[in-house]
Design an enzyme around this catalytic site. Sequence first.
Site, PDB file in Angstrom:
ATOM      1  N   ASP A  63       0.829  -1.200   0.000  1.00 10.68           N
ATOM      2  CA  ASP A  63       0.000   0.000   0.000  1.00 10.68           C
ATOM      3  C   ASP A  63       0.872   1.262   0.000  1.00 10.68           C
ATOM      4  O   ASP A  63       1.892   1.315   0.684  1.00 10.68           O
ATOM      5  CB  ASP A  63      -0.862  -0.024   1.279  1.00 10.68           C
ATOM      6  CG  ASP A  63      -1.843   1.134   1.345  1.00 10.68           C
ATOM      7  OD1 ASP A  63      -2.712   1.219   0.471  1.00 10.68           O
ATOM      8  OD2 ASP A  63      -1.725   1.966   2.274  1.00 10.68           O
ATOM      9  N   GLU A 105       1.043  -0.209  -4.934  1.00  7.85           N
ATOM     10  CA  GLU A 105       0.194   0.931  -5.260  1.00  7.85           C
ATOM     11  C   GLU A 105       1.025   2.202  -5.203  1.00  7.85           C
ATOM     12  O   GLU A 105       1.534   2.571  -4.155  1.00  7.85           O
ATOM     13  CB  GLU A 105      -0.956   1.048  -4.255  1.00  7.85           C
ATOM     14  CG  GLU A 105      -1.824   2.278  -4.509  1.00  7.85           C
ATOM     15  CD  GLU A 105      -2.422   2.887  -3.253  1.00  7.85           C
ATOM     16  OE1 GLU A 105      -3.448   3.559  -3.385  1.00  7.85           O
ATOM     17  OE2 GLU A 105      -1.876   2.712  -2.156  1.00  7.85           O
TER      18      GLU A 105
END
Length: 494
Positions: free
Chosen positions: A234, A264
């Site tokens: 993340d 991400e």
Amino acid sequence: MDNQTLLQFFHWYYNEADKLWIKAAKEAENLAEMGITGIWLPPAYKANSGASSVGYDPYDLYDLGEFDQKDTLATKYGTKEEYQNAIKILQENGLIVIADIVFNHKAGGDELEKVMVRSVNPEDREEFTSEPFEIEAWTKFNFKGRAGQYSQFIWDKDCFSGIDWAEDLKETGIYSIQNIYGEGWEEVPSKELGNYDYLMYNDIEFRNPAVREELKRWGEWYVNNCGMKGFRLDAVKHIATDFLIEWLDHMNETFQTQFFVVAENWNIDNVFELEQYLEITKGRMQLFDSLLHHNLFIAGAEKEQYDLSKIFEGTLVQLQPLYTVTFVDNHDSQPLQALESYVEFWFRPLAYALILLREDGIPCIFYPDLYGATYKDEDKEEEMVEVSLVPLAKLPEMIHIRKELSYGLQRDYLDFPNCIGWTRAGIAEKVNSGIAVIMSNGEEGFKAMEMGLENVGKTMIDAMGNRNEKITIDEKGWAEFFCNAESVSVWTIV
Ligand code: CA
């Protein structure tokens, strides 16, 4: 090896009667059959908002729904046992499980500490707007409910580089924490807002070697207990890249494997930043193609005004096809979310054809497109509208075509603003493989395309069921293909 297809097995507002881990186990066989090869599961550890947390406000990485912390034993998705069982069943069915790892921040500290900070300008975090001063902040995490099981590590103010709440002043702001590990923020990939190290909550200080070691120990514990084969990282643009490299190398070496990793790094206007990130991380990870998502969103909104022949321009999948995970939408872009940019419903089948049926990239399906979703956002009083996302009827068929038929030489006809197409010639190992795809964002479309001499005389039909013609490949390996207005047809060999 069969084409890979990932599924993001959750969305922000997952609210079905079955807890998510239970549902994942139930669906494993069906998904494997359909052609899904990897499942991205949401963050599994106890988070600050307890039983209602989606998982991106992590509190205790060692609490996978096992300890009475944050007013709940289970997480929103279930218990540790249910999580372990879901992973086991998914992987027994041949799907690799990709665990979501949130390393940038922690939330919900247990105790206050006196912390020396400097205020920074939220719009330019390199600009310090005060001399050092002391605040009281929630920087101590002792995890009383877990009482030292699995790890004795206590997080304190030396484990964080920034925070956004001064308890004694009752004031929000962005406070850079003064500690012995470095001056100001860490070096991170994103230069937005001057330096985008700080995103939210308690920002983790990776210059502290004790933090790095603890997160490596945790990674070993996590895989030893759960057995996942992949990670989704993340918010990597807010994290020191050298730490992630160190962590991944440690994990690959410890388990003598190559974990599948996708990160991400949200970016919709500068593909070169993503390319640079891939260069630095040297094949250790793939990146989500947020730029292609953005193009798909714009294409859906602009309808026939959009030039489909340019749909891949400026995208990561065009420049770095081997290191790209493509997607149509995710939990951040879905309606009512922060980065809301949901691809319009009429365009979604076209968007999925663009990511599923071409050679480049590993596509990732979004949960609501398979299962549907109906929800409201209880936190937004002014927006108590109910959102209903219906599943795409032809998506399972398209995934199956990817698995069985979308192979061989790709010939591109991305040559007209309102109508594009491509063919795959097929391979001997896959019976009846080879496809022709044609789509239009305006009127009915038609296009002559080559299937190759190996397909001469074969008959093709539209597997999407939109067109009734039977098409025969001529003696030169060509045929004229069709699609309806604002539609996609996927022609397969019968
Ligand atoms: Ca950070």
